[in-house]
Design a protein around this motif. Structure first.
Motif, PDB file in Angstrom:
ATOM      1  N   GLU A   1       0.798  -1.221   0.000  1.00 27.51           N
ATOM      2  CA  GLU A   1       0.000   0.000   0.000  1.00 27.51           C
ATOM      3  C   GLU A   1       0.834   1.276   0.000  1.00 27.51           C
ATOM      4  N   TYR A   2       1.999   1.258   0.670  1.00 27.95           N
ATOM      5  CA  TYR A   2       2.783   2.488   0.818  1.00 27.95           C
ATOM      6  C   TYR A   2       4.275   2.251   0.660  1.00 27.95           C
ATOM      7  N   TYR A   3       4.947   3.279   0.145  1.00 26.83           N
ATOM      8  CA  TYR A   3       6.411   3.379   0.196  1.00 26.83           C
ATOM      9  C   TYR A   3       6.727   4.568   1.090  1.00 26.83           C
ATOM     10  N   TYR A   4       7.849   4.476   1.782  1.00 33.15           N
ATOM     11  CA  TYR A   4       8.412   5.645   2.447  1.00 33.15           C
ATOM     12  C   TYR A   4       9.656   6.014   1.666  1.00 33.15           C
ATOM     13  N   LEU A   5       9.795   7.268   1.310  1.00 36.73           N
ATOM     14  CA  LEU A   5      10.926   7.751   0.518  1.00 36.73           C
ATOM     15  C   LEU A   5      11.851   8.527   1.451  1.00 36.73           C
ATOM     16  N   PRO A   6      12.888   7.864   1.986  1.00 37.63           N
ATOM     17  CA  PRO A   6      13.705   8.497   3.025  1.00 37.63           C
ATOM     18  C   PRO A   6      14.442   9.754   2.570  1.00 37.63           C
ATOM     19  N   ASP A   7      14.889   9.806   1.339  1.00 39.85           N
ATOM     20  CA  ASP A   7      15.660  10.967   0.884  1.00 39.85           C
ATOM     21  C   ASP A   7      14.850  12.260   0.915  1.00 39.85           C
ATOM     22  N   ILE A   8      13.552  12.157   0.735  1.00 39.84           N
ATOM     23  CA  ILE A   8      12.699  13.346   0.728  1.00 39.84           C
ATOM     24  C   ILE A   8      11.649  13.305   1.837  1.00 39.84           C
ATOM     25  N   GLN A   9      11.772  12.338   2.716  1.00 35.69           N
ATOM     26  CA  GLN A   9      10.933  12.172   3.898  1.00 35.69           C
ATOM     27  C   GLN A   9       9.442  12.332   3.602  1.00 35.69           C
ATOM     28  N   MET A  10       8.974  11.516   2.683  1.00 40.15           N
ATOM     29  CA  MET A  10       7.546  11.509   2.369  1.00 40.15           C
ATOM     30  C   MET A  10       7.111  10.093   2.036  1.00 40.15           C
ATOM     31  N   TYR A  11       5.809   9.933   1.918  1.00 45.96           N
ATOM     32  CA  TYR A  11       5.207   8.636   1.624  1.00 45.96           C
ATOM     33  C   TYR A  11       4.601   8.679   0.227  1.00 45.96           C
ATOM     34  N   TYR A  12       4.399   7.476  -0.315  1.00 46.58           N
ATOM     35  CA  TYR A  12       3.680   7.344  -1.575  1.00 46.58           C
ATOM     36  C   TYR A  12       2.596   6.304  -1.366  1.00 46.58           C
ATOM     37  N   ASP A  13       1.350   6.693  -1.604  1.00 48.03           N
ATOM     38  CA  ASP A  13       0.203   5.793  -1.502  1.00 48.03           C
ATOM     39  C   ASP A  13       0.033   5.127  -2.863  1.00 48.03           C
ATOM     40  N   ILE A  14       0.367   3.867  -2.943  1.00 46.58           N
ATOM     41  CA  ILE A  14       0.368   3.137  -4.213  1.00 46.58           C
ATOM     42  C   ILE A  14      -1.049   2.995  -4.756  1.00 46.58           C
ATOM     43  N   ARG A  15      -2.009   2.692  -3.888  1.00 47.26           N
ATOM     44  CA  ARG A  15      -3.391   2.460  -4.328  1.00 47.26           C
ATOM     45  C   ARG A  15      -4.017   3.704  -4.951  1.00 47.26           C
ATOM     46  N   LEU A  16      -3.736   4.876  -4.369  1.00 43.09           N
ATOM     47  CA  LEU A  16      -4.343   6.117  -4.852  1.00 43.09           C
ATOM     48  C   LEU A  16      -3.399   6.948  -5.719  1.00 43.09           C
ATOM     49  N   ALA A  17      -2.171   6.453  -5.933  1.00 37.52           N
ATOM     50  CA  ALA A  17      -1.160   7.166  -6.725  1.00 37.52           C
ATOM     51  C   ALA A  17      -0.991   8.599  -6.212  1.00 37.52           C
ATOM     52  N   GLN A  18      -0.737   8.704  -4.893  1.00 37.60           N
ATOM     53  CA  GLN A  18      -0.591  10.018  -4.270  1.00 37.60           C
ATOM     54  C   GLN A  18       0.651  10.070  -3.391  1.00 37.60           C
ATOM     55  N   TYR A  19       1.322  11.225  -3.446  1.00 36.00           N
ATOM     56  CA  TYR A  19       2.415  11.509  -2.528  1.00 36.00           C
ATOM     57  C   TYR A  19       1.790  12.083  -1.261  1.00 36.00           C
ATOM     58  N   ILE A  20       2.384  11.752  -0.124  1.00 32.85           N
ATOM     59  CA  ILE A  20       1.915  12.283   1.155  1.00 32.85           C
ATOM     60  C   ILE A  20       3.115  12.940   1.817  1.00 32.85           C
ATOM     61  N   TYR A  21       3.037  14.243   2.011  1.00 34.89           N
ATOM     62  CA  TYR A  21       4.155  14.975   2.590  1.00 34.89           C
ATOM     63  C   TYR A  21       3.653  16.024   3.570  1.00 34.89           C
ATOM     64  N   PHE A  22       4.558  16.451   4.446  1.00 37.29           N
ATOM     65  CA  PHE A  22       4.208  17.426   5.460  1.00 37.29           C
ATOM     66  C   PHE A  22       4.510  18.818   4.933  1.00 37.29           C
ATOM     67  N   GLY A  23       3.537  19.692   5.016  1.00 39.51           N
ATOM     68  CA  GLY A  23       3.729  21.072   4.573  1.00 39.51           C
ATOM     69  C   GLY A  23       2.665  21.972   5.159  1.00 39.51           C
ATOM     70  N   GLY A  24       3.054  23.169   5.539  1.00 42.85           N
ATOM     71  CA  GLY A  24       2.098  24.117   6.096  1.00 42.85           C
ATOM     72  C   GLY A  24       1.445  23.632   7.375  1.00 42.85           C
ATOM     73  N   GLY A  25       2.166  22.825   8.142  1.00 44.34           N
ATOM     74  CA  GLY A  25       1.637  22.351   9.416  1.00 44.34           C
ATOM     75  C   GLY A  25       0.696  21.170   9.328  1.00 44.34           C
TER      76      GLY A  25
END
Length: 181
Positions: A58-82
């Motif tokens: 379901e998910y990858y964690y991308l350590p170099d850019i400290q974010m996740y990728y939701d494989i099922r929904l083809a979405q990046y998940i990242y922290f921004g703006g709190g």
């Protein structure tokens, strides 16, 4: 007595008309049945840059850019703006990041909608620059295998026949010099 008859007839008529109104109101006021379709969930296939061998994750964690990728929904998940943001695209400050070369940590033990609840643990365990076991991305792996499926006549060993060229030495044997083993 006449008055009494008039009162009874009046009550009878008012009850009859009230029943008719109720009957009519119930029939007219009943909405048609509502059919609720279940929400459509699009399940994307793993991206070309994803590692081979994890098709049902379901998910990858991308350590170099400290974010996740939701494989099922083809979405990046990242922290921004709190807050945690989901997006179909990488944020602009990572537009030059090469997803094919970056390491992907496959989260094999998480099933849910918010992998970032473990972000503090993930960023320590899988620090920037983290490299685990070697990975092949899907694009290179599948294009390599498709090439061999389409160009192999069945007389070759699939392991390394295209990767090593010995410039006529043929595995160290000196063909053509009379020294055949």
């Amino acid at each position: 007595m006449k008055t009494m008859k008039l009162i009874i007839i009046g009550l009878f008529l008012s009850v009859s008309s009230a029943q008719a109104q109720v009957s009519v109101n119930v029939n007219i006021g009943t909405p048609p049945p509502v059919v609720v379709a279940s929400p459509r969930v699009v399940v994307a296939s793993p991206p070309e840059w994803g590692p081979v061998g994890y098709d049902n994750m379901e998910y990858y964690y991308l350590p170099d850019i400290q974010m996740y990728y939701d494989i099922r929904l083809a979405q990046y998940i990242y922290f921004g703006g709190g807050k945690w943001i989901r997006s179909q695209r990488l944020p602009s400050h990572y537009r030059n990041y090469n997803l094919y070369n970056g390491y992907k940590v496959v989260l094999t033990d998480y099933h849910g909608n918010a992998p970032y609840v473990y972000f503090n643990s993930h960023k320590v365990k899988y620090y920037k620059g983290y490299k685990g076991k070697p990975q092949k991305n899907r694009r290179d792996y599948y294009s390599h295998n498709d090439y061999h499926r389409n160009h192999d006549n069945g007389n070759h060993d699939h392991d390394d026949h295209h990767d090593h060229h010995d410039n006529g030495n043929h595995g160290g044997k000196e063909h053509g010099k009379g020294k055949h083993k």
